[in-house]
Design an enzyme around this catalytic site. Sequence first.
Site, mmCIF file in Angstrom:
data_model
loop_
_atom_site.group_PDB
_atom_site.id
_atom_site.type_symbol
_atom_site.label_atom_id
_atom_site.label_comp_id
_atom_site.label_asym_id
_atom_site.label_seq_id
_atom_site.Cartn_x
_atom_site.Cartn_y
_atom_site.Cartn_z
ATOM 1 N N GLY A 7 0.816 -1.197 0.000
ATOM 2 C CA GLY A 7 0.000 0.000 0.000
ATOM 3 C C GLY A 7 0.853 1.252 0.000
ATOM 4 O O GLY A 7 0.590 2.205 -0.728
ATOM 5 N N ALA A 8 1.908 1.240 0.832
ATOM 6 C CA ALA A 8 2.792 2.398 0.934
ATOM 7 C C ALA A 8 3.990 1.999 1.788
ATOM 8 O O ALA A 8 3.993 0.969 2.447
ATOM 9 C CB ALA A 8 2.072 3.594 1.557
ATOM 10 N N MET A 9 5.018 2.867 1.789
ATOM 11 C CA MET A 9 6.245 2.586 2.526
ATOM 12 C C MET A 9 6.741 3.851 3.191
ATOM 13 O O MET A 9 6.780 4.916 2.588
ATOM 14 C CB MET A 9 7.312 2.036 1.560
ATOM 15 C CG MET A 9 8.628 1.723 2.223
ATOM 16 S SD MET A 9 8.451 0.428 3.486
ATOM 17 C CE MET A 9 9.781 0.897 4.585
ATOM 18 N N GLU A 10 7.155 3.703 4.468
ATOM 19 C CA GLU A 10 7.442 4.838 5.344
ATOM 20 C C GLU A 10 8.876 5.334 5.289
ATOM 21 O O GLU A 10 9.358 5.941 6.249
ATOM 22 C CB GLU A 10 7.116 4.459 6.792
ATOM 23 C CG GLU A 10 8.075 3.449 7.444
ATOM 24 C CD GLU A 10 7.643 2.011 7.306
ATOM 25 O OE1 GLU A 10 8.159 1.156 8.039
ATOM 26 O OE2 GLU A 10 6.777 1.729 6.451
ATOM 27 N N ASN A 11 9.603 5.130 4.189
ATOM 28 C CA ASN A 11 10.993 5.568 4.109
ATOM 29 C C ASN A 11 11.169 6.959 4.716
ATOM 30 O O ASN A 11 10.385 7.860 4.451
ATOM 31 C CB ASN A 11 11.454 5.617 2.655
ATOM 32 C CG ASN A 11 10.964 4.433 1.856
ATOM 33 O OD1 ASN A 11 11.347 3.309 2.097
ATOM 34 N ND2 ASN A 11 10.083 4.706 0.903
ATOM 35 N N HIS A 20 -0.856 6.393 8.605
ATOM 36 C CA HIS A 20 -0.052 5.239 9.018
ATOM 37 C C HIS A 20 1.419 5.455 8.689
ATOM 38 O O HIS A 20 2.292 5.283 9.545
ATOM 39 C CB HIS A 20 -0.579 3.979 8.323
ATOM 40 C CG HIS A 20 0.150 2.730 8.679
ATOM 41 N ND1 HIS A 20 -0.270 1.885 9.673
ATOM 42 C CD2 HIS A 20 1.285 2.178 8.165
ATOM 43 C CE1 HIS A 20 0.566 0.867 9.770
ATOM 44 N NE2 HIS A 20 1.519 1.025 8.855
ATOM 45 N N GLU A 21 1.690 5.825 7.436
ATOM 46 C CA GLU A 21 3.098 5.980 7.044
ATOM 47 C C GLU A 21 3.745 7.174 7.744
ATOM 48 O O GLU A 21 4.920 7.109 8.112
ATOM 49 C CB GLU A 21 3.211 6.115 5.525
ATOM 50 C CG GLU A 21 2.565 4.993 4.734
ATOM 51 C CD GLU A 21 2.987 3.597 5.171
ATOM 52 O OE1 GLU A 21 4.121 3.422 5.665
ATOM 53 O OE2 GLU A 21 2.165 2.671 5.034
ATOM 54 N N HIS A 24 4.763 6.313 11.265
ATOM 55 C CA HIS A 24 5.964 5.482 11.324
ATOM 56 C C HIS A 24 7.230 6.317 11.558
ATOM 57 O O HIS A 24 8.264 5.758 11.950
ATOM 58 C CB HIS A 24 6.136 4.719 10.010
ATOM 59 C CG HIS A 24 5.570 3.331 10.028
ATOM 60 N ND1 HIS A 24 5.772 2.439 11.050
ATOM 61 C CD2 HIS A 24 4.809 2.664 9.099
ATOM 62 C CE1 HIS A 24 5.175 1.293 10.775
ATOM 63 N NE2 HIS A 24 4.570 1.401 9.605
ATOM 64 N N GLU A 43 4.638 -2.238 13.301
ATOM 65 C CA GLU A 43 3.408 -2.279 12.511
ATOM 66 C C GLU A 43 2.161 -2.345 13.391
ATOM 67 O O GLU A 43 1.175 -1.648 13.146
ATOM 68 C CB GLU A 43 3.441 -3.450 11.531
ATOM 69 C CG GLU A 43 4.512 -3.317 10.463
ATOM 70 C CD GLU A 43 4.356 -2.088 9.581
ATOM 71 O OE1 GLU A 43 3.309 -1.408 9.651
ATOM 72 O OE2 GLU A 43 5.294 -1.796 8.818
#
Length: 887
Positions: free
Chosen positions: A287-291, A323-324, A327, A346
């Site tokens: 869905g997405a990534m929190e880099n 959410h991201e 993080h 998570e």
Amino acid sequence: MDIARTPSTPDGNPEMADAPPAPKQPPLIRREDYTPFPWRVPETRLEFALGIETTRVTATLVVAPNPDSAPSQELRLSGDGLEPRSVEVDGQGANDWRMDDGDLVIALSPGPHEVRIVTEIDPAANSQLMGLYASNGMLCTQCEAEGFRRIAFFPDRPDVLSTYTVRMEGPKELFPVLLSNGNKVDEGDEHGAGDAWHWAEWHDPWPKPSYLFALVAGDLVSRKDSFTTMSGREVELAIWVRAEDLPRTSHAMESLKKSMKWDEEVFGREYDLDVFNIVAVGDFNMGAMENKGLNVFNTKYVLADPETATDGDYDGIEGVIAHEYFHNWSGNRVTCRDWFQLSLKEGFTVLRDQMFSQDMQGEAVKRIEDVRLLRSVQFPEDSGPLAHPIRPDSFREISNFYTSTIYNKGAEVIRMMRTMMGAESFRKGTDLYFERHDGEAATCEDFVKAMEDGAGVDLGQFRRWYSQAGTPKVEVELTHDGETARLTLRQTVPPTPGQPDKLPMVIPLKLALFDRATGRHRGEELAVLVGEQTTFEYAGFAEKPVLSINRGFSAPVSIEREASVEDLVFLAAHDDDPFARYEAMQELIVGHLVELVGGGLSEAARDSARNAIGGALRAVITDPKLDDSMRGELLMLPSQTYISEQLLVADPGRVHEEREALKAWLGRTLEAELVAMHERASGASSGIDQAARGARKVKTQALVFLAAGNPALGERIAAAQYDSAETMTDRQGALMVLCGLTGPERTHKLIDFYNRYRGNPLVIDKWFSLQAASLHPNTIEHVKALAGHPDFTLKNPNRVRSLYMAFAGNPHAFHAASGEGYRMVADLILALDPLNAQTAARFVPPMGRWRRVEPGRASIMRAELERIAGAQGLSRDTFEQVTRSLD
């Protein structure tokens, strides 16, 4: 990282690639074997010469012995498909190195060193979408969990933290925008080889593991804004998309600003860089990534406008953006020591995004939606062959542990802590956790210990939630004697793979005892079950009260009780806890359907139960005190999956038949009330306020029942709703109902929808999904035809999920008695696995439920799993899922 979310619905080809060689059995990695990496990497410098087909990567690692580990004279750097072009140590060409199963092993003397390695990669050939890959002319990365090793040789594990400086250069025409983690520190133009080149340098001052590295290069435009933090710092915000998508980014930007403000107010967390960038990518496994500072998102969770996005899409974007962003602290500033601790970041972050969404959208409906998702995905996972604790003890392929257990059950476990200790003490615990472990790679035990110390509680026995798999079952018995009500609770935790015997859990259950005559209770109480059986006494009840239990879904357990139809109808009408009212309605319907499927009801008993259910739903439809958002939830029938979970072995055809028969009876019995409700709701505005959203929800629910009870009437009203729709929610709701019917309007509206939105990938995904998830008798044939549609491709995960995941989640078609549904999904897995193993592996769990299905279908499911397991060149991801499903 957000796993690709499965939206709740009111009702619930192949492009082949050359198969890679068969992998050897991957090693079993055990949590108990963890040891710190022998080298620290305090600084990492990366240089990228960018190209779609060839990108050269120069990685310079400053390394030093780790005093917390046993010394080593070798530096092992993870690699996946890489070949070193050159290796230097301290500025000199190194000869004392070797390759070992893909890893680069360099001999090093004790002391600090500077290691420089050059590699070349082909982003265009990276169909796995892990590491650095090309997507529609742009370059982007996905490194969680082990994707960085596909970019450069590195100790690719979450406990190796490093500060990163990244320099990118490439042709300006192809890559006018160059982004990476942290803050941009410099940029410029260069000219060479006749083409205009430019470069940019980024520096992230916060140490991070390699899985949080990100790079994006492409022809993008941005929506820009700013946010002033609670300490007065100005943060530049930007959402980067393709030019044609820019008008659909305003909701995402507003969601980001709301998230930043909320996290400051509720958790005291302030953002810590000068910029925050989001990039939307059309090809993305998750869905997405929190880099850190550069979140990479699936376009599904960024782009929205009323013409193309439903109310659910808007909520999904808001939740995933939050959410991201959250993080940044729960995952980035404090990260995981190892992948066994994945729920540390998570589970905690899912709870945070749920709390945020409750504050934004309304607590009652959001809580019901979260529980529905848990029960439809995690409960089956917990009772199947892939069951595992939220902190697993071992794994072979970490990508297979990005599960609902880690995310959603992990969130429920932390929510229980908050329930037991209270909001204020919970905040003290989280403050201590962030303070104590800022800049560290922590464990689940570190989190629980911080909660104990900050809140002053003992969570010793509670820790079993981290180590034991399975959904606890709580048997509830309420008796009455004199003026005393006695509540006896008994718990069992069912056996799961590798854990045949379980110890009692700590289970906090919110409850209320209602006076039947007045319809009121004297206050909500918390009963905490700690042993196998506990009895609680409540004085002052002249008559036996009505029990409302697990209010707000205070514990992720299955409640088993002998509640009378009268009591459930009473709670459905009078309970002041919205979730408990919803639960009473679900329990009433599930109990009836389970008895029907089991053949234990006479015709008279069936009619009596139907009348009770119909009366309860009529009261919901006509209750003037209910808002439509809650009314819509109360009108949803339990899903076929949830009903089947209540049976030791289910006959999917029988469950479907009885559920549809009840729905049709309700549609006929309540036809006048449903039509009136639809007409009333049709007069609402097309805005985004809660009243308008609720009206759209009940309109669709009315159509679901009307189409089941009177298909001709349902078709006529649905077609009219489609034609007059001013929002995607109304249009999609109408088309969903029409897809399950056989009249001419189905074909007319599907053609119109496709022609109206062709060229918009996210909306065409809806078009595929609606047909694959429909109740039409020819759904299997429709899916086969759609797999050959010019717009279908196995190379895009969104498109694959839109067709085949919708189909696998459609019990009516997937569980066809012929077994054709199982064969279709098995064929898909075999075709998709060489292209994108992560996505392919996610289709295995529906097949792995064969033990809970009647013998005829079960034998076909098992045979298809065995066919997959016997295929040559199967990926580690799919191989592990299949073999565990067969064990």
